[in-house]
Write a protein that holds these residues in place. Sequence first.
Motif, short mmCIF file in Angstrom:
data_model
loop_
_atom_site.label_atom_id
_atom_site.label_comp_id
_atom_site.label_asym_id
_atom_site.label_seq_id
_atom_site.Cartn_x
_atom_site.Cartn_y
_atom_site.Cartn_z
N ILE A 87 30.53 13.43 33.35
CA ILE A 87 29.90 13.83 34.61
C ILE A 87 28.45 14.23 34.34
O ILE A 87 28.12 14.72 33.25
CB ILE A 87 30.67 14.98 35.31
CG1 ILE A 87 30.66 16.26 34.45
CG2 ILE A 87 32.09 14.57 35.62
CD1 ILE A 87 31.22 17.47 35.16
N ALA A 88 27.60 14.01 35.32
CA ALA A 88 26.17 14.32 35.15
C ALA A 88 25.58 14.77 36.48
O ALA A 88 25.89 14.22 37.54
CB ALA A 88 25.42 13.09 34.64
N PHE A 89 24.76 15.83 36.43
CA PHE A 89 24.01 16.28 37.60
C PHE A 89 22.93 17.24 37.13
O PHE A 89 22.89 17.63 35.96
CB PHE A 89 24.91 16.95 38.65
CG PHE A 89 25.65 18.17 38.16
CD1 PHE A 89 25.14 19.44 38.36
CD2 PHE A 89 26.87 18.04 37.52
CE1 PHE A 89 25.82 20.56 37.92
CE2 PHE A 89 27.57 19.15 37.07
CZ PHE A 89 27.04 20.42 37.27
N ARG A 90 22.03 17.63 38.03
CA ARG A 90 20.94 18.55 37.69
C ARG A 90 20.91 19.69 38.70
O ARG A 90 21.13 19.47 39.90
CB ARG A 90 19.59 17.81 37.69
CG ARG A 90 18.42 18.71 37.35
CD ARG A 90 17.10 17.96 37.25
NE ARG A 90 15.99 18.86 37.09
CZ ARG A 90 15.64 19.45 35.95
NH1 ARG A 90 16.33 19.20 34.85
NH2 ARG A 90 14.61 20.28 35.88
N LEU A 91 20.66 20.89 38.20
CA LEU A 91 20.51 22.08 39.06
C LEU A 91 19.04 22.46 39.15
O LEU A 91 18.37 22.60 38.12
CB LEU A 91 21.28 23.27 38.48
CG LEU A 91 22.77 23.39 38.78
CD1 LEU A 91 23.29 24.67 38.14
CD2 LEU A 91 23.05 23.40 40.26
N ASN A 92 18.54 22.64 40.37
CA ASN A 92 17.15 23.04 40.58
C ASN A 92 17.10 24.36 41.34
O ASN A 92 18.07 24.76 41.98
CB ASN A 92 16.42 21.96 41.39
CG ASN A 92 16.42 20.60 40.69
OD1 ASN A 92 15.97 20.50 39.56
ND2 ASN A 92 16.97 19.60 41.34
N GLY A 93 15.96 25.04 41.26
CA GLY A 93 15.76 26.27 42.01
C GLY A 93 15.97 26.02 43.50
O GLY A 93 15.50 25.02 44.04
N GLY A 94 16.67 26.94 44.17
CA GLY A 94 16.93 26.78 45.60
C GLY A 94 18.22 26.04 45.90
O GLY A 94 18.69 26.04 47.05
N ASP A 95 18.84 25.40 44.89
CA ASP A 95 20.13 24.74 45.09
C ASP A 95 21.21 25.81 45.26
O ASP A 95 21.35 26.71 44.42
CB ASP A 95 20.50 23.87 43.89
CG ASP A 95 19.78 22.54 43.88
OD1 ASP A 95 19.19 22.19 44.92
OD2 ASP A 95 19.80 21.85 42.84
N ARG A 96 21.98 25.70 46.32
CA ARG A 96 23.14 26.57 46.52
C ARG A 96 24.35 25.65 46.61
O ARG A 96 24.66 25.10 47.68
CB ARG A 96 22.96 27.43 47.76
CG ARG A 96 21.80 28.40 47.65
CD ARG A 96 21.78 29.43 48.76
NE ARG A 96 21.55 28.83 50.07
CZ ARG A 96 20.36 28.52 50.56
NH1 ARG A 96 19.26 28.77 49.84
NH2 ARG A 96 20.23 27.98 51.76
N VAL A 97 25.00 25.48 45.48
CA VAL A 97 26.03 24.44 45.33
C VAL A 97 27.42 25.02 45.56
O VAL A 97 27.79 26.03 44.94
CB VAL A 97 25.97 23.82 43.91
CG1 VAL A 97 27.05 22.76 43.74
CG2 VAL A 97 24.59 23.23 43.65
N GLY A 98 28.18 24.38 46.43
CA GLY A 98 29.60 24.69 46.57
C GLY A 98 30.38 23.77 45.64
O GLY A 98 30.35 22.55 45.81
#
Length: 637
Positions: free
Chosen positions: A20-31
């Motif tokens: 699996i691959a993804f990126r987290l950035n500032g302001g992301d509010r991930v459920g």
Amino acid sequence: MLNIHNLSVAFGGEYLFEEIAFRLNGGDRVGLIGKNGAGKSTLLKLLSKEMAPDEGTIATEKDVKIGFLKQDIDFEQGRTVLDESYQAFAEIKSLEAQLEDINTALAERTDYESDSYHQLMVDLNDVTHHYEILGGYNYQGDTEKVLLGLGFKREDFNKLTDTFSGGWRMRIELAKLLLQNNDVLLLDEPTNHLDIESIIWLEQFLKSYAGAVVIVSHDKMFLDNVTNRTIEISLGRIYDYPKPYSKFLELRREMKEQQLSAQKNQEKQIAQTERLIEKFRAKSSKASMAQSLIKKLDKMERIEVDEEDNSVMNVRFPVSVNPGKVVVELENLSKSYGKKEVLRDIDLLVERGSKTAFVGQNGQGKTTLAKIIVGELDHTGDVKMGHNVQLGYFAQNQAEYLDGQKTILDTMTDAANEGNRSKVRDILGSFLFRGDEVEKYVKVLSGGERNRLALAKMLLQPFNVLIMDEPTNHLDIKSKNVLKQALQNFEGTLILVSHDRDFLQGLTDRVYEFKEGAIKEYLGDIDFYLDQRKAEDFRKIEKGEKKVAEKVQVEEKESDYHTQKKQKSLKNRLSGVEKRISELEREIGEIDHQLLMDYDNTVAKPNFFDNYQKKKKNLESLMEDWEKLSHELELLD
């Protein structure tokens, strides 16, 4: 902030998720969503570096601070609420210890001309400067503000953490995370054990949070109100959409429909091409064309429709026998724990077929009353059970009573009787424990799987009145929906303790709010209660404003100016103290600067060190005066 690349984790030779691959950035509010056991909590542990992946990498930007709120909180015993909250400031507390050591050394030394004394002064300046930059003079006030915002009272600050319920401990842990100014927040089911007011407060905080947030939650309303992105873990893959939960479901449905449509069109195209190949093969003049079509088919990328794990529980709560019209009657019921009175003179009548919700802040007596009704706690006052009443009780920590050394099947078989032992496997199957899964040991199950087993075990006993305390904790969203449907179809009497607004919607016909030892009835569902509470709070504000206006008028008429006079005097004194503090801080800062620039000439001044230490002591004394005066003013407001 975080870059996740080809991450894989396997347990027992089977992949939990793969590449699996993804990126987290500032302001992301991930459920972060998915079924129980899909790997949500595991992924949070990987992101927090508590656990290493089997394959893949997690790249983190330099100096990124990560805060992790786990499902299980383990505080060190003997700490007060404030002491535990101050654990958020490890670096500041370390600098405080260094400052104390340096000041002690300075007070004991008389060799003012030595190099070592000069080094102590340099160290003092450096550590003080660093302390100020980190907010050393503000952290105690900031801590109190956050704790008050989370519902604590000042008198709670010096109480030991182990005297608080799980929900209040969760708030302390939240306070620590919020005070740390983390760049990334990882929250594993943060709404478990939080009351509705705290959940709403947390929603407001997270909406304005500047960093990245990853939330594992099964509270649909919470996810919709907070998140702007959803990542679902399903069958070892992830599905990532920049939408909150409900909109994510719509997009997933639309995408699957498009995939199905595209797949059908492709299948038609393939069938047509295959017919042409068969037709051209028969003619030697068309053989080359047939080969060309075969190559085209081989190169064609086949459209696949995303697999979905649609397995859900199949739950039905049968009513054993019909009870009398009145199920439970409480009269003048009270309960205390030592000196703390939790319930006071409670009167309550529960009728057959009613569906009731108990709501309110943690520690207000909801679970206590549920336990009293089922006979688990002593009390004063009367509890009268109706005719033919058979109680079924699901405790808040029901899953904790399961024996980890037993298998799923053994747990159920041991709890069954002669009449229903033959139905054990069928009941387990309806709760998604099928085939060889029933031989799993309880200790390896996830929190949601344990809750499902506890629900299944409860069905082995007959009941017509069902009392459930936080039954949705750890259950995934699909399981919660099935449980809600089963409770809506339940023909018996239901008493439900829950903080899950979405789960309660349309499920109960009356709400009892627990507050300060009393209960208040609202004849409606949870939406009606929340609407009434908003209106009630507004009326309280209005009443408060009217009282203030009336008080001012009375004071003017009766010339009662003593309070105002005292306030004015305190404000004047406070202003003078603040002015003197500013002057002293400026003077001390100038001296520190002179010491760095020209140490020898500065210390050569007559009585230099005596004057310097005197200024610092004066500053400490003034800070204490400022705190006392501020507190007095607060009491008068």
